[in-house]
Design an enzyme around this catalytic site. Structure first.
Site, PDB file in Angstrom:
ATOM      1  N   SER A  81       0.811  -1.230   0.000  1.00  0.00           N
ATOM      2  CA  SER A  81       0.000   0.000   0.000  1.00  0.00           C
ATOM      3  C   SER A  81       0.843   1.278   0.000  1.00  0.00           C
ATOM      4  CB  SER A  81      -0.964   0.003   1.186  1.00  0.00           C
ATOM      5  OG  SER A  81      -1.934  -0.983   0.963  1.00  0.00           O
ATOM      6  N   LYS A 135     -11.351  -4.614  10.144  1.00  0.00           N
ATOM      7  CA  LYS A 135     -12.302  -4.041   9.182  1.00  0.00           C
ATOM      8  C   LYS A 135     -13.721  -3.910   9.748  1.00  0.00           C
ATOM      9  CE  LYS A 135      -9.873  -5.238   4.946  1.00  0.00           C
ATOM     10  NZ  LYS A 135      -9.859  -5.870   3.638  1.00  0.00           N
ATOM     11  N   ASP A 185     -12.845  -2.200  -1.190  1.00  0.00           N
ATOM     12  CA  ASP A 185     -12.491  -3.555  -1.639  1.00  0.00           C
ATOM     13  C   ASP A 185     -13.431  -4.014  -2.755  1.00  0.00           C
ATOM     14  OD1 ASP A 185     -10.281  -4.104  -0.078  1.00  0.00           O
ATOM     15  OD2 ASP A 185     -11.425  -5.030   1.552  1.00  0.00           O
ATOM     16  N   GLY A 195     -13.387 -11.441   6.367  1.00  0.00           N
ATOM     17  CA  GLY A 195     -13.764 -10.068   6.020  1.00  0.00           C
ATOM     18  C   GLY A 195     -13.789  -9.818   4.522  1.00  0.00           C
ATOM     19  N   ALA A 196     -12.774 -10.290   3.805  1.00  0.00           N
ATOM     20  CA  ALA A 196     -12.693 -10.004   2.370  1.00  0.00           C
ATOM     21  C   ALA A 196     -13.825 -10.688   1.599  1.00  0.00           C
ATOM     22  CB  ALA A 196     -11.342 -10.459   1.829  1.00  0.00           C
ATOM     23  N   TYR A 238      -2.079 -12.010  -3.634  1.00  0.00           N
ATOM     24  CA  TYR A 238      -1.246 -11.540  -4.764  1.00  0.00           C
ATOM     25  C   TYR A 238       0.239 -11.759  -4.510  1.00  0.00           C
ATOM     26  CZ  TYR A 238      -1.434  -7.747  -1.455  1.00  0.00           C
ATOM     27  OH  TYR A 238      -1.414  -7.034  -0.289  1.00  0.00           O
ATOM     28  N   GLY A 245      -4.838 -11.050  -6.965  1.00  0.00           N
ATOM     29  CA  GLY A 245      -5.549  -9.902  -6.410  1.00  0.00           C
ATOM     30  C   GLY A 245      -4.803  -8.579  -6.480  1.00  0.00           C
TER      31      GLY A 245
HETATM   32  P1  NAP Z   1      -9.789 -13.106   7.496  1.00  0.00           P
HETATM   33  O1  NAP Z   1     -10.985 -12.294   7.848  1.00  0.00           O
HETATM   34  O2  NAP Z   1      -8.769 -13.383   8.529  1.00  0.00           O
HETATM   35  O3  NAP Z   1     -10.352 -14.515   6.930  1.00  0.00           O
HETATM   36  C1  NAP Z   1      -9.489 -15.553   6.623  1.00  0.00           C
HETATM   37  C2  NAP Z   1     -10.214 -16.642   5.845  1.00  0.00           C
HETATM   38  O4  NAP Z   1      -9.239 -17.638   5.492  1.00  0.00           O
HETATM   39  C3  NAP Z   1     -11.292 -17.376   6.634  1.00  0.00           C
HETATM   40  O5  NAP Z   1     -12.308 -17.804   5.772  1.00  0.00           O
HETATM   41  C4  NAP Z   1     -10.515 -18.578   7.192  1.00  0.00           C
HETATM   42  O6  NAP Z   1     -11.321 -19.694   7.484  1.00  0.00           O
HETATM   43  C5  NAP Z   1      -9.659 -18.912   6.010  1.00  0.00           C
HETATM   44  N1  NAP Z   1      -8.490 -19.695   6.397  1.00  0.00           N
HETATM   45  C6  NAP Z   1      -7.375 -19.237   7.039  1.00  0.00           C
HETATM   46  N2  NAP Z   1      -6.492 -20.265   7.197  1.00  0.00           N
HETATM   47  C7  NAP Z   1      -7.078 -21.368   6.651  1.00  0.00           C
HETATM   48  C8  NAP Z   1      -6.672 -22.713   6.494  1.00  0.00           C
HETATM   49  N3  NAP Z   1      -5.478 -23.136   6.922  1.00  0.00           N
HETATM   50  N4  NAP Z   1      -7.506 -23.565   5.850  1.00  0.00           N
HETATM   51  C9  NAP Z   1      -8.701 -23.153   5.388  1.00  0.00           C
HETATM   52  N5  NAP Z   1      -9.147 -21.886   5.515  1.00  0.00           N
HETATM   53  C10 NAP Z   1      -8.342 -20.998   6.142  1.00  0.00           C
HETATM   54  O7  NAP Z   1      -9.012 -12.475   6.277  1.00  0.00           O
HETATM   55  P2  NAP Z   1      -9.620 -11.582   5.077  1.00  0.00           P
HETATM   56  O8  NAP Z   1      -9.627 -10.168   5.441  1.00  0.00           O
HETATM   57  O9  NAP Z   1     -10.914 -12.203   4.659  1.00  0.00           O
HETATM   58  O10 NAP Z   1      -8.494 -11.770   3.950  1.00  0.00           O
HETATM   59  C11 NAP Z   1      -8.356 -12.983   3.244  1.00  0.00           C
HETATM   60  C12 NAP Z   1      -7.267 -12.852   2.182  1.00  0.00           C
HETATM   61  O11 NAP Z   1      -7.671 -11.887   1.205  1.00  0.00           O
HETATM   62  C13 NAP Z   1      -5.936 -12.356   2.732  1.00  0.00           C
HETATM   63  O12 NAP Z   1      -4.907 -13.107   2.129  1.00  0.00           O
HETATM   64  C14 NAP Z   1      -5.860 -10.918   2.297  1.00  0.00           C
HETATM   65  O13 NAP Z   1      -4.535 -10.468   2.112  1.00  0.00           O
HETATM   66  C15 NAP Z   1      -6.602 -10.979   0.973  1.00  0.00           C
HETATM   67  N6  NAP Z   1      -7.175  -9.679   0.585  1.00  0.00           N
HETATM   68  C16 NAP Z   1      -6.756  -9.128  -0.583  1.00  0.00           C
HETATM   69  C17 NAP Z   1      -7.262  -7.925  -0.998  1.00  0.00           C
HETATM   70  C18 NAP Z   1      -6.799  -7.338  -2.310  1.00  0.00           C
HETATM   71  O14 NAP Z   1      -6.967  -6.129  -2.531  1.00  0.00           O
HETATM   72  N7  NAP Z   1      -6.254  -8.134  -3.194  1.00  0.00           N
HETATM   73  C19 NAP Z   1      -8.205  -7.237  -0.210  1.00  0.00           C
HETATM   74  C20 NAP Z   1      -8.621  -7.836   0.969  1.00  0.00           C
HETATM   75  C21 NAP Z   1      -8.098  -9.058   1.368  1.00  0.00           C
HETATM   76  P3  NAP Z   1     -11.894 -19.939   9.000  1.00  0.00           P
HETATM   77  O15 NAP Z   1     -13.091 -19.053   9.123  1.00  0.00           O
HETATM   78  O16 NAP Z   1     -12.187 -21.386   9.036  1.00  0.00           O
HETATM   79  O17 NAP Z   1     -10.771 -19.546   9.938  1.00  0.00           O
END
Ligand code: NAP
Length: 423
Positions: A18, A67, A103, A130-131, A210, A231
């Site tokens: 960022s 978030k 997002d 969250g995403a 990404y 991403g």
């Molecule tokens: P988050 O709220 O922490 O959610 C994480 C998700 O991953 C949950 O569904 C979790 O499942 C799952 N997970 C984690 N470890 C796992 C494992 N070992 N096996 C199976 N599922 C697993 O994170 P978030 O904010 O949603 O972000 C998710 C990803 O999106 C991150 O890598 C982030 O960097 C990326 N992202 C990218 C952008 C972009 O602009 N490209 C924007 C936002 C986010 P459980 O519920 O079972 O724990």
């Protein structure tokens, strides 16, 4: 000049791209930005929000795990924050904190770039964090026909992850969003679903991760014949939108966004290789990206001219194209070892238009990220009108020659490149 403070709050923050987005846009638009990473422990969130108000910060991005938590501090919010229940950008003005979700709009623009339309599509979302909420909101807004969401931990409205392959086999998925954190650097070999049955039944995939640039999820989908994207463009566009909000900027032109994206590729890969037809703007773009930055620009044509003491026209005229292609291959190998030896610097390398050959592509792909600067034949012909330093444009019908060359080379550019950028 006024110093506009902004930043990113989350925990743990680790390495983030960022700051590259905000500092590049600030520099390009003449706005003095100071974007800092504000790693914030959960017990310090209250203090952090007070600090933001009291220290003239004009805006912050918000990431894992805050978030949702930050919503209670907002004085106002946009409709997306309301509906998604997550806020990733806060505009701070005297007496107010307004929350936005960029997002979903960033994801929409990335999907548009890749020609992915969600209307009437059967969509799978992997993950329920969250995403995923922003992904789901967008799928609903864009009228996807069916949305199936899967997660390791089952909750209301979400199916068990292990059921995804069977449900994929039963009708196929047009688009799959990988919105878990699985496969992120440094655990790049991890993949959210191992079953090959799943990938064989998915057409297009979008991994929100990404880093690495090509995730395990993307590799598996491509191996199964599908199309896959990461991403990074979503990150770019959510950042552009946040920058506009924080700094009261109405519009950012597409070529600034594209340069910003190439800067992100450099920040992630250290070396950026630009390929494409003569006249597509590789050298101009490369020089622009290096101008004022502590980066080294190499143009392979210039490198060969300097090494041989002859112009490209003279090499073609006296030694022929085959010898020139061998010189290009040698130049590429030399540049690769120089770049590998000098880990201190970032590099932008502009390749000659004919350098993406089967012989050279493995070297090109091992150097860093490669972007194909795509341009249509008519524009190229116009740009090259009257140029006398292009040995392959000898006859009068430039357009015909360029069309033929483009047809011959385009698949090779695509094979060499990680990204296509249309300037
Ligand atoms: P988050 O709220 O922490 O959610 C994480 C998700 O991953 C949950 O569904 C979790 O499942 C799952 N997970 C984690 N470890 C796992 C494992 N070992 N096996 C199976 N599922 C697993 O994170 P978030 O904010 O949603 O972000 C998710 C990803 O999106 C991150 O890598 C982030 O960097 C990326 N992202 C990218 C952008 C972009 O602009 N490209 C924007 C936002 C986010 P459980 O519920 O079972 O724990």
């Amino acid at each position: 000049m006024e110093n506009r403070k902004s930043g990113l709050i989350g925990h743990p923050l680790g390495h983030s791209i960022s700051p590259v987005i905000h500092s590049y846009l600030g520099k390009r638009l003449g706005i003095n930005t100071d974007y800092t990473l504000m790693d914030t422990e959960e017990t310090d969130l209250d203090k952090r929000m007070v600090f933001l108000k009291e220290n003239d910060v004009c805006g912050v991005n918000v990431t894992i795990p805050y978030k949702t938590d930050v919503i209670k501090y907002l004085s106002d919010r946009d409709e997306a924050v309301e509906k998604i229940g997550a806020c990733n950008s806060i505009v701070i003005r005297p007496g107010s904190m307004t929350g936005y979700n960029t997002d979903h709009s960033g994801l929409k623009r990335a999907l548009d770039d890749y020609g992915i339309d969600l209307k009437d599509k059967r969509v799978a979302i992997l993950g329920a964090g969250g995403a995923s909420k922003a992904v789901r909101y967008l799928c609903e807004k864009e009228h996807a026909r069916e949305i199936l969401q899967f997660n390791r931990t089952v909750r209301e409205g979400v199916l068990p992850l292990k059921d995804a392959p069977v449900l994929a086999a039963d009708g196929g998925f047009d688009v799959v969003f990988q919105s878990t954190s699985v496969g992120m650097y440094p655990k790049a070999d991890d993949c959210i679903i191992d079953d090959p049955l799943f990938y064989g039944n998915c057409r297009k995939g979008f991994d929100l991760v990404y880093n690495p640039f090509e995730t395990s999820f993307m590799k598996r989908l491509k191996e199964a014949g599908g199309e896959a994207h990461n991403g990074l463009r979503m990150l770019l566009y959510q950042g552009v939108e946040a920058f506009k909000l924080f700094n009261d900027v109405d519009d950012i032109d597409p070529s600034t966004e594209k340069d910003c994206y190439l800067n992100m590729l450099i920040a992630m890969n250290r070396v950026l290789v630009l390929c494409g037809m003569m006249g597509c703007g590789k050298s101009t773009t490369g020089r622009r990206l290096c101008n004022g930055a502590d980066r080294i620009f190499i143009d392979t044509d210039d490198y060969i001219v300097k090494k041989t003491g002859m112009s490209i026209n003279d090499i073609f005229a006296t030694q022929g194209e085959a010898v020139f292609r061998q010189m290009e291959h040698e130049a590429l190998s030399e540049i690769k070892s120089a770049v590998d030896d000098d880990k201190e610097h970032e590099y932008v390398i502009s390749l000659g238009g004919g350098m993406c050959t089967e012989n050279n592509i493995p070297i090109i792909r091992s150097m860093g990220a490669t972007a194909y600067l795509r341009q249509d034949a008519v524009t190229l012909a116009k740009r090259l009108e009257g140029s006398d330093d292009r040995p392959l444009l000898k006859d009068n019908d430039n357009l015909k020659t360029i069309r033929a060359l483009l047809e011959k080379r385009e698949d090779l550019y695509m094979e060499a490149a990680d990204e296509i950028v249309d300037y």
